[in-house]
Scaffold this motif. Structure first.
Motif, PDB file in Angstrom:
ATOM      1  N   ILE A 265       4.487  15.381   2.763  1.00 22.87           N
ATOM      2  CA  ILE A 265       3.166  16.156   3.115  1.00 22.87           C
ATOM      3  C   ILE A 265       2.992  16.754   1.727  1.00 22.87           C
ATOM      4  CG2 ILE A 265       2.294  18.062   4.089  1.00 22.87           C
ATOM      5  CD1 ILE A 265       3.504  17.270   6.758  1.00 22.87           C
ATOM      6  N   TYR A 266       2.006  16.766   1.232  1.00 19.62           N
ATOM      7  CA  TYR A 266       1.538  17.766  -0.217  1.00 19.62           C
ATOM      8  C   TYR A 266       0.435  18.662   0.110  1.00 19.62           C
ATOM      9  CZ  TYR A 266       4.011  13.280  -1.864  1.00 19.62           C
ATOM     10  OH  TYR A 266       4.568  12.390  -2.142  1.00 19.62           O
ATOM     11  N   PRO A 267       0.871  20.035  -0.191  1.00 18.74           N
ATOM     12  CA  PRO A 267      -0.244  21.027  -0.170  1.00 18.74           C
ATOM     13  C   PRO A 267      -1.145  20.652  -1.397  1.00 18.74           C
ATOM     14  CG  PRO A 267       1.812  21.942   0.332  1.00 18.74           C
ATOM     15  CD  PRO A 267       2.162  20.545  -0.194  1.00 18.74           C
ATOM     16  N   VAL A 268      -2.328  20.950  -1.116  1.00 19.78           N
ATOM     17  CA  VAL A 268      -3.386  20.871  -2.525  1.00 19.78           C
ATOM     18  C   VAL A 268      -4.345  22.055  -2.357  1.00 19.78           C
ATOM     19  CG1 VAL A 268      -3.025  18.502  -2.887  1.00 19.78           C
ATOM     20  CG2 VAL A 268      -4.848  19.378  -1.273  1.00 19.78           C
ATOM     21  N   ASP A 269      -4.865  22.431  -3.375  1.00 23.23           N
ATOM     22  CA  ASP A 269      -5.901  23.628  -3.514  1.00 23.23           C
ATOM     23  C   ASP A 269      -7.141  23.475  -3.230  1.00 23.23           C
ATOM     24  OD1 ASP A 269      -3.881  25.645  -3.881  1.00 23.23           O
ATOM     25  OD2 ASP A 269      -3.556  24.884  -6.050  1.00 23.23           O
ATOM     26  N   SER A 270      -7.634  22.062  -3.410  1.00 23.45           N
ATOM     27  CA  SER A 270      -8.974  21.654  -3.220  1.00 23.45           C
ATOM     28  C   SER A 270      -9.105  20.173  -2.715  1.00 23.45           C
ATOM     29  CB  SER A 270      -9.667  22.015  -4.565  1.00 23.45           C
ATOM     30  OG  SER A 270      -9.132  21.040  -5.449  1.00 23.45           O
ATOM     31  N   VAL A 271     -10.169  19.832  -2.066  1.00 21.00           N
ATOM     32  CA  VAL A 271     -10.581  18.392  -1.960  1.00 21.00           C
ATOM     33  C   VAL A 271     -10.411  17.628  -3.470  1.00 21.00           C
ATOM     34  CG1 VAL A 271     -12.381  16.872  -1.405  1.00 21.00           C
ATOM     35  CG2 VAL A 271     -11.927  18.839  -0.102  1.00 21.00           C
TER      36      VAL A 271
ATOM     37  N   GLY B 244       0.758  -1.131  -0.120  1.00 22.94           N
ATOM     38  CA  GLY B 244       0.066   0.065   0.141  1.00 22.94           C
ATOM     39  C   GLY B 244       0.671   1.253   0.065  1.00 22.94           C
ATOM     40  N   LYS B 245       0.207   2.317  -0.849  1.00 19.56           N
ATOM     41  CA  LYS B 245       1.015   3.694  -0.634  1.00 19.56           C
ATOM     42  C   LYS B 245      -0.051   4.447  -0.227  1.00 19.56           C
ATOM     43  CE  LYS B 245       4.557   6.458  -1.239  1.00 19.56           C
ATOM     44  NZ  LYS B 245       5.952   6.036  -0.560  1.00 19.56           N
ATOM     45  N   ASN B 246      -0.613   4.389   1.208  1.00 25.38           N
ATOM     46  CA  ASN B 246      -1.879   4.869   1.460  1.00 25.38           C
ATOM     47  C   ASN B 246      -1.849   6.598   1.833  1.00 25.38           C
ATOM     48  OD1 ASN B 246      -2.671   2.167   1.922  1.00 25.38           O
ATOM     49  ND2 ASN B 246      -1.359   2.001   3.390  1.00 25.38           N
ATOM     50  N   PRO B 247      -2.795   7.015   1.227  1.00 24.02           N
ATOM     51  CA  PRO B 247      -2.995   8.575   1.444  1.00 24.02           C
ATOM     52  C   PRO B 247      -3.934   8.753   2.575  1.00 24.02           C
ATOM     53  CG  PRO B 247      -4.546   8.047  -0.074  1.00 24.02           C
ATOM     54  CD  PRO B 247      -3.898   6.606   0.374  1.00 24.02           C
ATOM     55  N   MET B 248      -3.645  10.049   3.086  1.00 21.55           N
ATOM     56  CA  MET B 248      -4.287  10.836   4.090  1.00 21.55           C
ATOM     57  C   MET B 248      -4.973  12.114   3.444  1.00 21.55           C
ATOM     58  SD  MET B 248      -3.623  12.336   8.112  1.00 21.55           S
ATOM     59  CE  MET B 248      -3.498  10.722   8.456  1.00 21.55           C
ATOM     60  N   ILE B 249      -6.073  12.547   3.583  1.00 21.15           N
ATOM     61  CA  ILE B 249      -6.601  14.007   3.093  1.00 21.15           C
ATOM     62  C   ILE B 249      -6.979  14.679   4.390  1.00 21.15           C
ATOM     63  CG2 ILE B 249      -8.438  15.090   1.895  1.00 21.15           C
ATOM     64  CD1 ILE B 249      -8.222  12.726   0.027  1.00 21.15           C
ATOM     65  N   VAL B 250      -6.563  16.043   4.567  1.00 22.04           N
ATOM     66  CA  VAL B 250      -6.882  16.823   5.517  1.00 22.04           C
ATOM     67  C   VAL B 250      -7.588  18.109   4.732  1.00 22.04           C
ATOM     68  CG1 VAL B 250      -6.140  18.294   7.545  1.00 22.04           C
ATOM     69  CG2 VAL B 250      -4.986  15.769   7.059  1.00 22.04           C
ATOM     70  N   THR B 251      -8.877  18.388   5.357  1.00 20.89           N
ATOM     71  CA  THR B 251      -9.486  19.498   4.488  1.00 20.89           C
ATOM     72  C   THR B 251      -9.229  20.718   5.318  1.00 20.89           C
ATOM     73  OG1 THR B 251     -11.405  19.440   6.021  1.00 20.89           O
ATOM     74  CG2 THR B 251     -11.226  17.836   3.843  1.00 20.89           C
TER      75      THR B 251
ATOM     76  N   ILE C 265       0.524  12.440   2.540  1.00 20.80           N
ATOM     77  CA  ILE C 265      -0.744  13.308   3.325  1.00 20.80           C
ATOM     78  C   ILE C 265      -0.911  14.623   2.378  1.00 20.80           C
ATOM     79  CG2 ILE C 265      -1.233  14.809   5.404  1.00 20.80           C
ATOM     80  CD1 ILE C 265       0.703  12.856   6.959  1.00 20.80           C
ATOM     81  N   TYR C 266      -2.121  14.652   2.066  1.00 24.75           N
ATOM     82  CA  TYR C 266      -2.578  15.702   1.241  1.00 24.75           C
ATOM     83  C   TYR C 266      -3.590  16.611   2.165  1.00 24.75           C
ATOM     84  CZ  TYR C 266      -1.111  12.663  -2.446  1.00 24.75           C
ATOM     85  OH  TYR C 266      -0.286  11.859  -3.310  1.00 24.75           O
ATOM     86  N   VAL C 267      -2.915  17.852   2.110  1.00 23.21           N
ATOM     87  CA  VAL C 267      -3.443  18.893   3.155  1.00 23.21           C
ATOM     88  C   VAL C 267      -3.496  20.120   2.417  1.00 23.21           C
ATOM     89  CG1 VAL C 267      -3.170  20.264   5.340  1.00 23.21           C
ATOM     90  CG2 VAL C 267      -1.786  18.146   4.669  1.00 23.21           C
ATOM     91  N   HIS C 268      -4.970  20.820   2.718  1.00 24.83           N
ATOM     92  CA  HIS C 268      -5.343  21.932   1.848  1.00 24.83           C
ATOM     93  C   HIS C 268      -4.434  23.210   2.073  1.00 24.83           C
ATOM     94  CE1 HIS C 268      -7.713  25.401   0.558  1.00 24.83           C
ATOM     95  NE2 HIS C 268      -8.726  24.535   0.088  1.00 24.83           N
ATOM     96  N   ARG C 269      -3.961  23.662   1.133  1.00 23.33           N
ATOM     97  CA  ARG C 269      -2.885  24.663   1.262  1.00 23.33           C
ATOM     98  C   ARG C 269      -3.245  25.750   2.232  1.00 23.33           C
ATOM     99  NH1 ARG C 269       0.910  25.198  -2.482  1.00 23.33           N
ATOM    100  NH2 ARG C 269      -0.536  23.941  -4.004  1.00 23.33           N
ATOM    101  N   ALA C 270      -4.564  26.021   2.484  1.00 22.50           N
ATOM    102  CA  ALA C 270      -4.775  27.244   3.486  1.00 22.50           C
ATOM    103  C   ALA C 270      -4.272  26.834   5.050  1.00 22.50           C
ATOM    104  CB  ALA C 270      -6.332  27.467   3.533  1.00 22.50           C
ATOM    105  N   VAL C 271      -4.181  25.361   5.149  1.00 20.81           N
ATOM    106  CA  VAL C 271      -3.715  24.966   6.757  1.00 20.81           C
ATOM    107  C   VAL C 271      -2.643  24.322   6.425  1.00 20.81           C
ATOM    108  CG1 VAL C 271      -6.073  24.981   7.533  1.00 20.81           C
ATOM    109  CG2 VAL C 271      -5.436  23.156   6.310  1.00 20.81           C
ATOM    110  N   ALA C 272      -1.981  24.029   5.254  1.00 22.64           N
ATOM    111  CA  ALA C 272      -0.875  23.185   5.290  1.00 22.64           C
ATOM    112  C   ALA C 272       0.221  23.336   6.185  1.00 22.64           C
ATOM    113  CB  ALA C 272      -0.453  23.018   3.687  1.00 22.64           C
ATOM    114  N   GLU C 273       0.525  24.680   6.282  1.00 15.80           N
ATOM    115  CA  GLU C 273       1.900  24.942   7.092  1.00 15.80           C
ATOM    116  C   GLU C 273       1.652  24.763   8.649  1.00 15.80           C
ATOM    117  OE1 GLU C 273       5.485  25.630   7.918  1.00 15.80           O
ATOM    118  OE2 GLU C 273       4.786  25.455   5.803  1.00 15.80           O
ATOM    119  N   GLU C 274       0.305  25.109   9.001  1.00 15.00           N
ATOM    120  CA  GLU C 274      -0.330  24.796  10.384  1.00 15.00           C
ATOM    121  C   GLU C 274      -0.035  23.314  10.568  1.00 15.00           C
ATOM    122  OE1 GLU C 274      -4.045  25.116  13.127  1.00 15.00           O
ATOM    123  OE2 GLU C 274      -4.279  25.737  11.094  1.00 15.00           O
ATOM    124  N   PHE C 275      -0.671  22.559   9.764  1.00 12.19           N
ATOM    125  CA  PHE C 275      -0.698  21.152   9.999  1.00 12.19           C
ATOM    126  C   PHE C 275       0.820  20.821  10.004  1.00 12.19           C
ATOM    127  CE2 PHE C 275      -0.124  16.859   8.367  1.00 12.19           C
ATOM    128  CZ  PHE C 275      -0.769  16.056   9.148  1.00 12.19           C
TER     129      PHE C 275
END
Length: 517
Positions: free
Chosen positions: A394-400, A257-264, A294-304
């Motif tokens: 950790i990867y910042p993303v712009d949307s779900v 597995g190369k398992n992902p986590m998504i954080v909105t 780990i894919y984190v919405h860019r608005a909270v990526a640095e905080e996470f």
């Protein structure tokens, strides 16, 4: 840091199902924390497998004749013994694998859950059931299930108790015998679990533990057993699937597995960051369902990232047979080399190490710091290949939508984790992911512990399912028995064939009006 007594491993060695085991070449097993010897097990051969299978077939015929409820009583007793001996089991697991105490307890709990669930549901799932016959009144039909016969279980080293005995339990409850090959580096955990099953009343020949190398013992098992359950790498799974296909026997596998986590952007960031430490670094990341992306919405990526790296940095790395540490050791030099190679490649190509990034020989020979990367790009090995170690990106993303697309952009499909502001949104995202299981507001443990729900992978992460009704019934063959009474399908005396065929068609057309049709 007490190590289990040598006498424990000497006793477990006697349970290996190899004739004249004392005369066989031994393989030494070392304590992972220190590299010191624990004990030895004999190296088995293809002939040993054939002998174990021959004994198992005799035992299986008697076992299958016993009612399912009677078989289930053995596993109710087994669960009680596992609970009573949980500390000793965790000691053996830790000695062989080097994992932290809480991760060893996960194994014991998983075995408890499996024994309880399958012992409770087996009598009902295995009972024959009536189904509508082709023609009402004329036909009576029922479906029964039959055991496969002798099931081969090839178990991995990372969870050597629950991924060996946990798979043997439903196979045995279904009326099969089991030939179990533990990984060569972790035989004692499987033997400790088997010992308690024998104490619970399971006949010795019904569960045979044969130690030895995979290319010899594992291959022989596939060649002479009736079904295979395998847990391991996707590459090995492909090879075994081809071998099973050549024999036309059933096959189930949980693979990589190369398992992902998504954080909105509206998730509880602090809670997600703390839980991600367990999700990523359980058993030092040597877990098929742990998180590596780990894919984190860019608005909270640095905080996470800040909160996650702080929590990872605070995690206690060490060797202890108690709960004083959070993360244990890697299991082998090969795993240490893989982690080091993936990290070196990523840094050379521009990734940034936010915390960790170094081996820790001062703690033990195979320790490596839990490591968090940012700036990982597609050309880096760790972006797509399974590391199976304490390395997460950790990867910042712009949307779900972008997060979902990135999470699904892989050959793997085993587990995923979703963190969102509300359960409804988390569950909506979960349904978009191409994985066998998804945990909302957790990493992997609730899905693993929910033994009533099937667990397995899509893509190159596996075939078949463990847990749930599917995890029991895959070890059976359905048999349909349909009886005809009063008349068969030949025309009755003095009735012309044309008229009889019209009568049959009229009946067939009217069946749509009946319930269940």
């Amino acid at each position: 840091m007490p190590v289990p007594e040598t006498e424990v491993f000497d006793r477990l060695r006697t349970l290996v199902a190899i004739d004249d085991a004392a005369a066989r070449p031994p393989r030494g097993i070392d304590e992972v924390f220190t590299g010191k010897p624990l004990g030895t097990v004999p190296i088995g051969t293809a002939e040993d497998v054939a002998a174990a299978v021959a004994r198992a077939r005799v035992a299986q015929s008697h076992w299958a004749a016993r009612p399912a409820r009677e078989r289930a009583r053995v596993f109710h007793r087994y669960r009680s013994l596992v609970v009573a001996q949980r500390a000793a089991l965790m000691d053996v697991i830790q000695a062989e694998t080097g994992k932290a105490r809480w991760a060893a307890q996960e194994e014991v709990m998983g075995l408890m859950f499996a024994a309880r669930y399958f012992a409770r549901v087996a009598p009902t799932l295995l009972d024959e059931r009536r189904v509508p016959g082709a023609f009402p009144v004329l036909n009576r039909a029922f479906v029964d299930v039959r055991p496969k016969g002798v099931v081969a279980v090839i178990a991995p080293w990372n969870y050597p108790l629950v991924l060996s005995l946990g798979d043997a339990i439903p196979a045995l409850l279904a009326g099969n015998a089991v030939i179990l090959k533990p990984d060569s580096s972790t035989p004692f955990s499987a033997l400790a679990g088997a010992e308690l099953l024998y104490r619970a009343g399971l006949p010795r020949d019904l569960l045979a533990v044969v130690t030895g190398p995979g290319p010899v013992v594992g291959a022989a098992m596939v060649d002479c057993c009736d079904y295979l359950m395998f847990t391991g790498s996707s590459a090995t799974g492909r090879t075994l699937a081809q071998r099973c296909g050549a024999r036309l026997i059933g096959f189930s596998a949980e693979l990589g597995g190369k398992n992902p986590m998504i954080v909105t952007d509206d998730a509880d960031i602090g809670r997600a960051a703390r839980a991600a430490v367990r999700a990523c670094f359980s058993n030092a990341g040597q877990l098929c369902i742990s998180i590596e992306r780990i894919y984190v919405h860019r608005a909270v990526a640095e905080e996470f990232t800040e909160k996650f790296t702080a929590a990872v940095s605070a995690a206690r790395l060490g060797a202890a047979y108690d709960n004083s540490v959070d993360i244990g050791s890697l299991i082998s030099a090969a795993q240490l080399r893989t982690v080091t190679d993936h990290l070196t490649d990523a840094v050379a190509k521009g990734a940034q190490v936010r915390t960790g990034g170094a081996a820790r020989p001062d703690i033990g020979p195979l320790f490596f710091e839990p490591t968090v990367l940012t700036g990982v790009t597609e050309e880096m090995v760790c972006a797509r290949e399974e590391t199976f170690g304490p390395l997460v990106s950790i990867y910042p993303v712009d949307s779900v939508a972008e997060a979902v697309a990135a999470a699904n952009d892989t050959e793997y499909g085993l587990n995923a984790s979703v963190w969102a502001g509300g359960l409804a949104e988390g569950e909506r995202i979960a349904r978009l992911l191409k994985t066998g299981t998804v945990c909302v507001n957790e990493g992997y443990a609730p899905a693993w512990g929910t033994t009533a729900a099937p667990m397995g992978g899509t893509g190159i992460s596996g075939v078949g399912r463990r847990h749930g009704p599917e995890g029991l019934l895959e070890y059976t063959e359905p048999q349909s028995v349909v009886s005809t009474r009063f008349l068969n399908l030949d025309p009755p005396p003095l009735v012309p064939r044309d008229l009889w065929q019209r009568v049959l068609m009229t009946i067939a057309r009217s069946l749509r009006l009946l319930p269940g049709r």
